[in-house]
Design a protein around this motif. Sequence first.
Motif, PDB file in Angstrom:
ATOM      1  N   ALA A   1       0.865  -1.180   0.000  1.00 41.52           N
ATOM      2  CA  ALA A   1       0.000   0.000   0.000  1.00 41.52           C
ATOM      3  C   ALA A   1       0.900   1.227   0.000  1.00 41.52           C
ATOM      4  O   ALA A   1       1.762   1.378   0.871  1.00 41.52           O
ATOM      5  CB  ALA A   1      -0.902  -0.005   1.229  1.00 41.52           C
TER       6      ALA A   1
ATOM      7  N   HIS B   1       4.079   0.731   2.445  1.00 39.95           N
ATOM      8  CA  HIS B   1       3.903  -0.233   3.529  1.00 39.95           C
ATOM      9  C   HIS B   1       3.507  -1.570   2.928  1.00 39.95           C
ATOM     10  O   HIS B   1       2.551  -1.646   2.136  1.00 39.95           O
ATOM     11  CB  HIS B   1       2.786   0.218   4.487  1.00 39.95           C
ATOM     12  N   GLU B   2       4.232  -2.631   3.301  1.00 41.69           N
ATOM     13  CA  GLU B   2       3.797  -3.954   2.853  1.00 41.69           C
ATOM     14  C   GLU B   2       2.446  -4.237   3.488  1.00 41.69           C
ATOM     15  O   GLU B   2       2.226  -3.985   4.674  1.00 41.69           O
ATOM     16  CB  GLU B   2       4.816  -5.035   3.245  1.00 41.69           C
ATOM     17  N   TRP B   3       1.529  -4.762   2.681  1.00 37.85           N
ATOM     18  CA  TRP B   3       0.146  -4.974   3.106  1.00 37.85           C
ATOM     19  C   TRP B   3      -0.151  -6.461   3.108  1.00 37.85           C
ATOM     20  O   TRP B   3       0.004  -7.141   2.082  1.00 37.85           O
ATOM     21  CB  TRP B   3      -0.768  -4.232   2.138  1.00 37.85           C
TER      22      TRP B   3
ATOM     23  N   ILE C   1      -2.087   0.465  -4.575  1.00 35.55           N
ATOM     24  CA  ILE C   1      -1.678  -0.824  -4.026  1.00 35.55           C
ATOM     25  C   ILE C   1      -0.963  -1.572  -5.140  1.00 35.55           C
ATOM     26  O   ILE C   1      -1.575  -1.953  -6.140  1.00 35.55           O
ATOM     27  CB  ILE C   1      -2.865  -1.617  -3.460  1.00 35.55           C
TER      28      ILE C   1
END
Length: 94
Positions: free
Chosen positions: A5, A80-82, A51
């Motif tokens: 994200a 940010h890794e989601w 994303i």
Amino acid sequence: MKFFATFLPMKDAQKSVDFRAEHLDYLAQRRSEGKIFANGRFVDGAGGLVIYMAESEAEVLDIVQQDPYVVKGARGYEIHEWDIVTEAVLPDKK
């Protein structure tokens, strides 16, 4: 494949207007490469969210740093890794 994200906070509203077409063309290219899961702007003017789907954060960082919005100073970025739990099924837009 991982999901990332990426918040693109507003830095310069006029530059966002000026470079919108370039930004959207850039996202269309990344979408055709299978790199985008979803994207859109925040209606309150705070910026937007993309994303990305990629193997690593480094890959996403490279993509984001080439986005015309970032290059031209219209937007910042936060990646940010989601950990996606479930994929939503959206109704058709009319």
